[in-house]
Design a protein around this motif. Structure first.
Motif, PDB file in Angstrom:
ATOM      1  N   GLY A  28       0.812  -1.209   0.000  1.00 35.92           N
ATOM      2  CA  GLY A  28       0.000   0.000   0.000  1.00 35.92           C
ATOM      3  C   GLY A  28       0.850   1.266   0.000  1.00 35.92           C
ATOM      4  N   ASP A  29       1.930   1.259   0.792  1.00 32.95           N
ATOM      5  CA  ASP A  29       2.841   2.407   0.794  1.00 32.95           C
ATOM      6  C   ASP A  29       3.477   2.602  -0.585  1.00 32.95           C
ATOM      7  OD1 ASP A  29       2.244   2.514   3.454  1.00 32.95           O
ATOM      8  OD2 ASP A  29       4.099   1.554   4.120  1.00 32.95           O
ATOM      9  N   ALA A  30       3.883   1.489  -1.213  1.00 39.19           N
ATOM     10  CA  ALA A  30       4.549   1.570  -2.511  1.00 39.19           C
ATOM     11  C   ALA A  30       3.609   2.086  -3.594  1.00 39.19           C
ATOM     12  CB  ALA A  30       5.094   0.198  -2.901  1.00 39.19           C
ATOM     13  N   PHE A  31       2.402   1.536  -3.660  1.00 41.57           N
ATOM     14  CA  PHE A  31       1.437   2.015  -4.661  1.00 41.57           C
ATOM     15  C   PHE A  31       1.081   3.476  -4.406  1.00 41.57           C
ATOM     16  CE2 PHE A  31       0.386  -2.549  -5.484  1.00 41.57           C
ATOM     17  CZ  PHE A  31       0.544  -2.505  -6.854  1.00 41.57           C
ATOM     18  N   GLY A  32       0.998   3.868  -3.134  1.00 41.88           N
ATOM     19  CA  GLY A  32       0.734   5.270  -2.820  1.00 41.88           C
ATOM     20  C   GLY A  32       1.837   6.175  -3.317  1.00 41.88           C
ATOM     21  N   ALA A  33       3.093   5.759  -3.129  1.00 40.43           N
ATOM     22  CA  ALA A  33       4.214   6.557  -3.623  1.00 40.43           C
ATOM     23  C   ALA A  33       4.189   6.648  -5.148  1.00 40.43           C
ATOM     24  CB  ALA A  33       5.534   5.944  -3.151  1.00 40.43           C
ATOM     25  N   GLY A  34       3.831   5.548  -5.813  1.00 37.69           N
ATOM     26  CA  GLY A  34       3.735   5.576  -7.268  1.00 37.69           C
ATOM     27  C   GLY A  34       2.652   6.526  -7.760  1.00 37.69           C
ATOM     28  N   ILE A  35       1.514   6.572  -7.058  1.00 36.99           N
ATOM     29  CA  ILE A  35       0.434   7.476  -7.451  1.00 36.99           C
ATOM     30  C   ILE A  35       0.832   8.931  -7.217  1.00 36.99           C
ATOM     31  CG2 ILE A  35      -1.915   8.171  -6.864  1.00 36.99           C
ATOM     32  CD1 ILE A  35      -2.535   5.222  -6.320  1.00 36.99           C
ATOM     33  N   VAL A  36       1.461   9.206  -6.081  1.00 38.39           N
ATOM     34  CA  VAL A  36       1.891  10.577  -5.785  1.00 38.39           C
ATOM     35  C   VAL A  36       2.913  11.050  -6.818  1.00 38.39           C
ATOM     36  CG1 VAL A  36       3.139  12.013  -4.119  1.00 38.39           C
ATOM     37  CG2 VAL A  36       1.391  10.412  -3.324  1.00 38.39           C
ATOM     38  N   TYR A  37       3.849  10.159  -7.186  1.00 37.40           N
ATOM     39  CA  TYR A  37       4.851  10.544  -8.183  1.00 37.40           C
ATOM     40  C   TYR A  37       4.213  10.834  -9.530  1.00 37.40           C
ATOM     41  CZ  TYR A  37       8.778  10.195 -11.395  1.00 37.40           C
ATOM     42  OH  TYR A  37       9.703  10.445 -12.381  1.00 37.40           O
ATOM     43  N   HIS A  38       3.205  10.047  -9.899  1.00 35.33           N
ATOM     44  CA  HIS A  38       2.524  10.291 -11.176  1.00 35.33           C
ATOM     45  C   HIS A  38       1.808  11.642 -11.171  1.00 35.33           C
ATOM     46  CE1 HIS A  38       0.175   9.434 -14.800  1.00 35.33           C
ATOM     47  NE2 HIS A  38      -0.894   9.840 -14.138  1.00 35.33           N
ATOM     48  N   LEU A  39       1.219  12.008 -10.046  1.00 37.94           N
ATOM     49  CA  LEU A  39       0.458  13.251  -9.968  1.00 37.94           C
ATOM     50  C   LEU A  39       1.351  14.490  -9.931  1.00 37.94           C
ATOM     51  CD1 LEU A  39      -2.327  12.199  -7.427  1.00 37.94           C
ATOM     52  CD2 LEU A  39      -2.515  12.364  -9.914  1.00 37.94           C
ATOM     53  N   CYS A  40       2.559  14.358  -9.371  1.00 35.25           N
ATOM     54  CA  CYS A  40       3.421  15.542  -9.243  1.00 35.25           C
ATOM     55  C   CYS A  40       4.668  15.462 -10.122  1.00 35.25           C
ATOM     56  CB  CYS A  40       3.833  15.735  -7.780  1.00 35.25           C
ATOM     57  SG  CYS A  40       4.857  14.414  -7.111  1.00 35.25           S
ATOM     58  N   LYS A  41       4.696  14.528 -11.076  1.00 32.27           N
ATOM     59  CA  LYS A  41       5.876  14.354 -11.910  1.00 32.27           C
ATOM     60  C   LYS A  41       6.179  15.602 -12.735  1.00 32.27           C
ATOM     61  CE  LYS A  41       7.801  11.269 -15.430  1.00 32.27           C
ATOM     62  NZ  LYS A  41       7.540  10.066 -16.273  1.00 32.27           N
ATOM     63  N   ASP A  42       5.154  16.214 -13.314  1.00 33.19           N
ATOM     64  CA  ASP A  42       5.383  17.405 -14.132  1.00 33.19           C
ATOM     65  C   ASP A  42       5.933  18.561 -13.303  1.00 33.19           C
ATOM     66  OD1 ASP A  42       4.443  16.004 -16.301  1.00 33.19           O
ATOM     67  OD2 ASP A  42       2.379  16.752 -16.104  1.00 33.19           O
ATOM     68  N   ASP A  43       5.422  18.731 -12.099  1.00 29.43           N
ATOM     69  CA  ASP A  43       5.916  19.808 -11.234  1.00 29.43           C
ATOM     70  C   ASP A  43       7.368  19.578 -10.843  1.00 29.43           C
ATOM     71  OD1 ASP A  43       3.444  21.036 -11.300  1.00 29.43           O
ATOM     72  OD2 ASP A  43       2.716  19.959  -9.532  1.00 29.43           O
ATOM     73  N   LEU A  44       7.728  18.326 -10.571  1.00 32.17           N
ATOM     74  CA  LEU A  44       9.114  18.023 -10.211  1.00 32.17           C
ATOM     75  C   LEU A  44      10.059  18.298 -11.384  1.00 32.17           C
ATOM     76  CD1 LEU A  44       8.639  14.677  -8.227  1.00 32.17           C
ATOM     77  CD2 LEU A  44       9.090  16.944  -7.294  1.00 32.17           C
ATOM     78  N   GLU A  45       9.616  17.963 -12.602  1.00 27.31           N
ATOM     79  CA  GLU A  45      10.457  18.225 -13.762  1.00 27.31           C
ATOM     80  C   GLU A  45      10.631  19.728 -13.995  1.00 27.31           C
ATOM     81  OE1 GLU A  45       8.732  16.180 -17.021  1.00 27.31           O
ATOM     82  OE2 GLU A  45       9.452  14.188 -16.387  1.00 27.31           O
ATOM     83  N   LYS A  46       9.597  20.507 -13.733  1.00 26.65           N
ATOM     84  CA  LYS A  46       9.730  21.957 -13.859  1.00 26.65           C
ATOM     85  C   LYS A  46      10.741  22.506 -12.861  1.00 26.65           C
ATOM     86  CE  LYS A  46       5.051  22.804 -15.603  1.00 26.65           C
ATOM     87  NZ  LYS A  46       3.733  23.459 -15.315  1.00 26.65           N
ATOM     88  N   ILE A  47      10.687  21.989 -11.637  1.00 24.28           N
ATOM     89  CA  ILE A  47      11.648  22.427 -10.615  1.00 24.28           C
ATOM     90  C   ILE A  47      13.063  22.061 -11.038  1.00 24.28           C
ATOM     91  CG2 ILE A  47      12.388  22.084  -8.229  1.00 24.28           C
ATOM     92  CD1 ILE A  47       9.456  21.645  -7.503  1.00 24.28           C
ATOM     93  N   ASP A  48      13.249  20.848 -11.582  1.00 17.24           N
ATOM     94  CA  ASP A  48      14.581  20.414 -12.019  1.00 17.24           C
ATOM     95  C   ASP A  48      15.103  21.302 -13.144  1.00 17.24           C
ATOM     96  OD1 ASP A  48      14.505  18.426 -10.185  1.00 17.24           O
ATOM     97  OD2 ASP A  48      13.939  16.840 -11.578  1.00 17.24           O
ATOM     98  N   MET A  49      14.236  21.626 -14.084  1.00 18.53           N
ATOM     99  CA  MET A  49      14.661  22.471 -15.197  1.00 18.53           C
ATOM    100  C   MET A  49      15.059  23.868 -14.717  1.00 18.53           C
ATOM    101  SD  MET A  49      14.715  20.770 -17.955  1.00 18.53           S
ATOM    102  CE  MET A  49      14.887  22.155 -19.077  1.00 18.53           C
ATOM    103  N   GLU A  50      14.328  24.393 -13.737  1.00 15.17           N
ATOM    104  CA  GLU A  50      14.680  25.703 -13.197  1.00 15.17           C
ATOM    105  C   GLU A  50      16.034  25.671 -12.501  1.00 15.17           C
ATOM    106  OE1 GLU A  50      11.498  26.814 -10.678  1.00 15.17           O
ATOM    107  OE2 GLU A  50      10.058  27.138 -12.322  1.00 15.17           O
ATOM    108  N   VAL A  51      16.301  24.583 -11.735  1.00 16.73           N
ATOM    109  CA  VAL A  51      17.590  24.459 -11.056  1.00 16.73           C
ATOM    110  C   VAL A  51      18.720  24.329 -12.064  1.00 16.73           C
ATOM    111  CG1 VAL A  51      18.954  23.010  -9.499  1.00 16.73           C
ATOM    112  CG2 VAL A  51      16.566  23.473  -8.987  1.00 16.73           C
ATOM    113  N   VAL A  52      18.507  23.514 -13.117  1.00 14.78           N
ATOM    114  CA  VAL A  52      19.527  23.334 -14.145  1.00 14.78           C
ATOM    115  C   VAL A  52      19.791  24.646 -14.874  1.00 14.78           C
ATOM    116  CG1 VAL A  52      20.021  22.194 -16.333  1.00 14.78           C
ATOM    117  CG2 VAL A  52      19.083  20.880 -14.439  1.00 14.78           C
TER     118      VAL A  52
END
Length: 367
Positions: free
Chosen positions: A260-284
């Motif tokens: 349950g913890d693992a599937f929850g982490a997978g769902i959270v990552y799917h929902l915020c993946k675009d935001d994380l990539e934007k943050i990475d691009m800004e840092v780069v």
């Protein structure tokens, strides 16, 4: 002649466990919101918790003898051992079927509906953590393996796993909640007691709330089970019936908790993946503007380690990172509190042309 049924409220002796849990949650929220003003009360509960833990450590040494006496006494009280064993076997089958439905249908179904990805591929990446949970019966002990499986096998960002998994190992006890609800109904049937719809709802709510507070250690559900039984007036002494089979069910429900913890982490990552990539691009982009490169093998706690390799490949090969040796900077450890508040070893930039002149032990790598 018509028969009239009159409903009446009947008060039963016992503790209002559900009300106590609700009050405790509200009390904790208000206490946390008070900040420094509530520090005295917070320190009191920390000290009280430490006292209780030390008492438990003393008592736990005698637990094998106590459990043996409880089970022996309960077996001697049983009038028909064959019927009780049959009911206990059906209880195990019921718990296992419920856990199987939750693990095979509910969790993968939610993951597929949210992410539109194959849940069985995700589960295959978590196989090592699932087996580890079966062996240890502890979500906390399995946590390092769960981190590795999610990050290396399923490609979940470290920023997600480092937040979701510790919280999930503490509060996400879906397998334990299911187990406690079934156990309460089993003990009610064992005592020839019929639970009303209201009592079944009370059992479900109390089991859910109690499982949130259960520790991520083996057989922690037996402790919170007493709260569930007390909430509907069931005898707490009958919990000794299920102690004999709890060692097996505990391992299986712990593995469900980890999934349950693992599937929850997978769902959270799917929902915020675009935001994380934007943050990475800004840092780069900021690093490129400063002529810096995050590709050096820095401290494992360095925030650039959390980026995907695709984000890092866009940097131009203009510099390499050179780490200050201990003789250059003494014992001083520079700390970077800007991103994650963790200590990061200090680095300075040297041009590519000067790499050959650097001390062999000081140069980490070149782009």
């Amino acid at each position: 002649m018509a028969t009239m049924r009159v409903r009446s409220l009947v008060l039963k002796d016992g503790m209002n466990v559900l009300g106590l849990i609700t009050f405790s949650i509200g009390f904790g929220i208000i206490l946390g919101a008070m900040g420094p003003e509530g520090q005295v009360m917070t320190n009191f509960f920390f000290v009280l918790n430490e006292i209780i833990m030390r008492l438990v450590k003393l008592v736990i040494w005698y637990s094998p003898i106590g459990i043996m006496c409880l089970i022996s006494g309960k077996i001697l009280e049983v009038a028909n051992i064959a019927d009780t064993a049959r009911m206990l076997g059906m209880y195990m089958v019921t718990v296992l079927c419920g856990l199987a439905v939750h693990a095979i249908i509910v969790l993968p179904g939610i993951y597929f509906l949210v992410t539109r990805k194959n849940p069985w591929t995700f589960f295959r990446g978590m196989l090592q953590a699932w087996v580890m949970a079966l062996g240890t019966a502890s979500s906390a002990a399995t946590l390092p393996i769960t981190f590795r499986c999610l990050e290396e096998n399923n490609g979940i960002d470290k920023r997600v796993t480092r937040f979701v998994l510790p919280v999930g190992a503490t509060v996400n006890m879906d397998g334990t909640a299911l187990y406690e609800a079934v156990a309460a109904i089993f003990i009610a049937q064992l005592n020839r007691m019929e639970l009303t719809i209201g009592q079944v709802i009370t059992v479900s709510l109390t089991a859910t709330a109690a499982s949130i507070g259960a520790a991520s250690v083996p057989s922690a559900g037996l402790v919170t089970m007493l709260l569930v039984l007390t909430s509907v007036g069931l005898p707490t002494s009958d919990v000794t019936y299920i102690i004999a089979v709890d060692w097996l069910l505990d391992r299986i429900r712990t593995s469900i908790n980890v999934l349950g913890d693992a599937f929850g982490a997978g769902i959270v990552y799917h929902l915020c993946k675009d935001d994380l990539e934007k943050i990475d691009m800004e840092v780069v982009k900021d690093l490129n503007d400063q002529g810096m490169s995050p590709m050096s093998p820095m401290s494992p706690f360095d925030p650039f380690r959390r980026m995907s390799s695709a984000m890092l490949e866009v940097l131009p090969p203009t510099h390499v990172m050179r780490r200050h040796s201990a003789k250059d900077r003494g014992t001083e450890l520079l700390k970077d509190r800007g991103n994650n508040g963790l200590a990061v070893q200090s680095y300075h930039l040297i041009p590519n042309d000067d790499v050959r002149e650097a001390t062999p032990g000081d140069t980490d790598t070149s782009m």
